[in-house]
Enzyme design. Structure first.
Site, PDB file in Angstrom:
ATOM      1  N   LYS A   1     -34.273  44.229  13.579  1.00 59.66           N
ATOM      2  CA  LYS A   1     -35.126  42.985  13.565  1.00 59.66           C
ATOM      3  C   LYS A   1     -34.763  42.554  12.247  1.00 59.66           C
ATOM      4  CE  LYS A   1     -38.634  42.644  17.138  1.00 59.66           C
ATOM      5  NZ  LYS A   1     -39.647  42.719  17.143  1.00 59.66           N
TER       6      LYS A   1
ATOM      7  N   ARG B   1     -40.033  50.090  21.447  1.00 55.90           N
ATOM      8  CA  ARG B   1     -38.882  49.107  21.468  1.00 55.90           C
ATOM      9  C   ARG B   1     -37.710  49.506  21.183  1.00 55.90           C
ATOM     10  NH1 ARG B   1     -37.266  43.919  22.112  1.00 55.90           N
ATOM     11  NH2 ARG B   1     -36.963  43.799  24.339  1.00 55.90           N
TER      12      ARG B   1
HETATM   13  C1  7PJ Z   1     -39.968  42.281  21.172  1.00 54.25           C
HETATM   14  C2  7PJ Z   1     -40.892  42.099  22.505  1.00 54.25           C
HETATM   15  C3  7PJ Z   1     -41.126  43.814  20.181  1.00 54.25           C
HETATM   16  C4  7PJ Z   1     -42.306  44.202  22.448  1.00 54.25           C
HETATM   17  C5  7PJ Z   1     -39.239  40.843  21.608  1.00 54.25           C
HETATM   18  C6  7PJ Z   1     -36.453  41.445  19.768  1.00 54.25           C
HETATM   19  C7  7PJ Z   1     -36.760  40.667  20.276  1.00 54.25           C
HETATM   20  N1  7PJ Z   1     -41.360  42.855  22.919  1.00 54.25           N
HETATM   21  N2  7PJ Z   1     -39.486  41.477  22.714  1.00 54.25           N
HETATM   22  N3  7PJ Z   1     -42.469  43.859  21.312  1.00 54.25           N
HETATM   23  N4  7PJ Z   1     -38.821  42.183  21.058  1.00 54.25           N
HETATM   24  N5  7PJ Z   1     -43.742  44.249  23.420  1.00 54.25           N
HETATM   25  O1  7PJ Z   1     -36.044  42.616  20.321  1.00 54.25           O
HETATM   26  O2  7PJ Z   1     -35.171  41.359  18.401  1.00 54.25           O
HETATM   27  O3  7PJ Z   1     -41.658  43.921  18.809  1.00 54.25           O
HETATM   28  S1  7PJ Z   1     -37.562  40.258  22.077  1.00 54.25           S
END
Ligand code: 7PJ
Length: 285
Positions: A225, A260
């Site tokens: 990020k 994640r």
């Molecule tokens: C997240 C997400 C996160 C959860 C995205 C990216 C943006 N779902 N979906 N947590 N981020 N739960 O992956 O940079 O931080 S999309």
């Protein structure tokens, strides 16, 4: 209350007795451009299989970009991207699949296609989402976001970011329980980068252990990020691995159950060290 250790994701098990990796499978257009050797679908399946080999515990499939400034897509567009893939993967892999969506219709279709978890960056605030998730009867991740993706990075404000995020997540947990989703099916996520400045993100990572008091497992997404890019001196996305690993290790040490990530193998290796040290604590104390 202590967080549940084993989640039933539509018949597939997610064991959270040690920190686990959620591998990201992004199906937005151009995420699988490889010069046309594979169809987008074959490439996505291949990528999922690779993440499984590398030790992912769950695969998160998403068809809408929620990056800062992203434009919304329709439910139909999102379903066209994710449903055929979820159907194929659910039949072929032993791991649970989560669907990264905010839309009730997509949640319903994805769970009928075999998804075992709903991952919602809107924390079930869209219309019909609470009801769809209650009917789906799979675990749900509720993420904090201030504002909406198109504008969320325009001047976000908090009185106390950790406290404000915690209060929001508690309110969403209460709303879910009131709508018939049992607490032992819920997961929370502070939403790194979603309506947050760099100092907000750093304060959240520093204070992550406070979210343990919510009594449900904690999911964290920091991988690649912009906060990592900023700390490394405006580093390009592909050059953020080591910074992402440091953040994942810190998050796991502060109690995060699921990370994640894009870089599965590297994160799984790093988390093995955290797990081993956490296991010593369990035995000795
Ligand atoms: C997240 C997400 C996160 C959860 C995205 C990216 C943006 N779902 N979906 N947590 N981020 N739960 O992956 O940079 O931080 S999309």
């Amino acid at each position: 209350m202590s967080a549940p250790k084993i989640l039933d994701c539509a018949g597939k098990t997610l064991d959270l007795s040690q920190p686990q990796v959620m591998g990201i499978l992004n199906l937005t257009p151009d995420s699988f451009s490889d010069g046309g050797r594979f169809t987008a679908r074959d490439a996505a399946i291949k990528h999922a299989m690779q993440m499984i080999d590398e030790g992912a515990a769950i695969i998160d499939v998403g068809g809408e970009s929620t990056r800062p400034g992203a434009q919304p897509v329709t439910a139909q567009q999102e379903m066209d991207r994710v449903i055929p893939l979820i159907e194929t993967l659910a039949g072929e892999i032993p791991l649970p699949i989560s669907v990264d969506t905010s839309k009730a219709e997509v949640m319903r279709e994805a769970v009928s296609a075999g998804a075992g978890m709903i991952n919602d960056v809107m924390a079930l605030r869209d219309s019909g989402a609470l009801e769809a998730a209650a009917e789906a009867a799979v675990p749900v991740c509720l993420m904090h976001m201030q504002g909406e993706p198109r504008t969320m990075q325009c001047n976000p404000h908090y009185d106390d970011v950790v406290d404000d995020v915690k209060t929001f997540l508690q309110q969403r947990l209460d709303a879910c329980v009131a709508s018939g989703i049992p607490q032992d099916r819920l997961i929370v996520d502070p939403g790194f980068g979603f309506g947050k400045t760099l100092p907000h993100n750093l304060a959240l990572l520093d204070g992550l252990q406070n979210l343990d008091q919510l009594g449900v497992p904690l999911l964290v997404g920091i991988s690649r990020k912009s906060m990592i890019g900023a700390l490394l001196g405006e580093r390009a996305v592909e050059e953020r691995l080591y910074g992402s690993l440091a953040a994942a290790v810190m998050a796991a040490m502060k109690g995060s159950a699921i990370l994640r990530v894009h870089d599965v193998q590297a994160t799984v290796d790093a988390l093995k060290i955290v797990s081993a040290v956490q296991a010593v604590n369990l035995v000795i104390k």
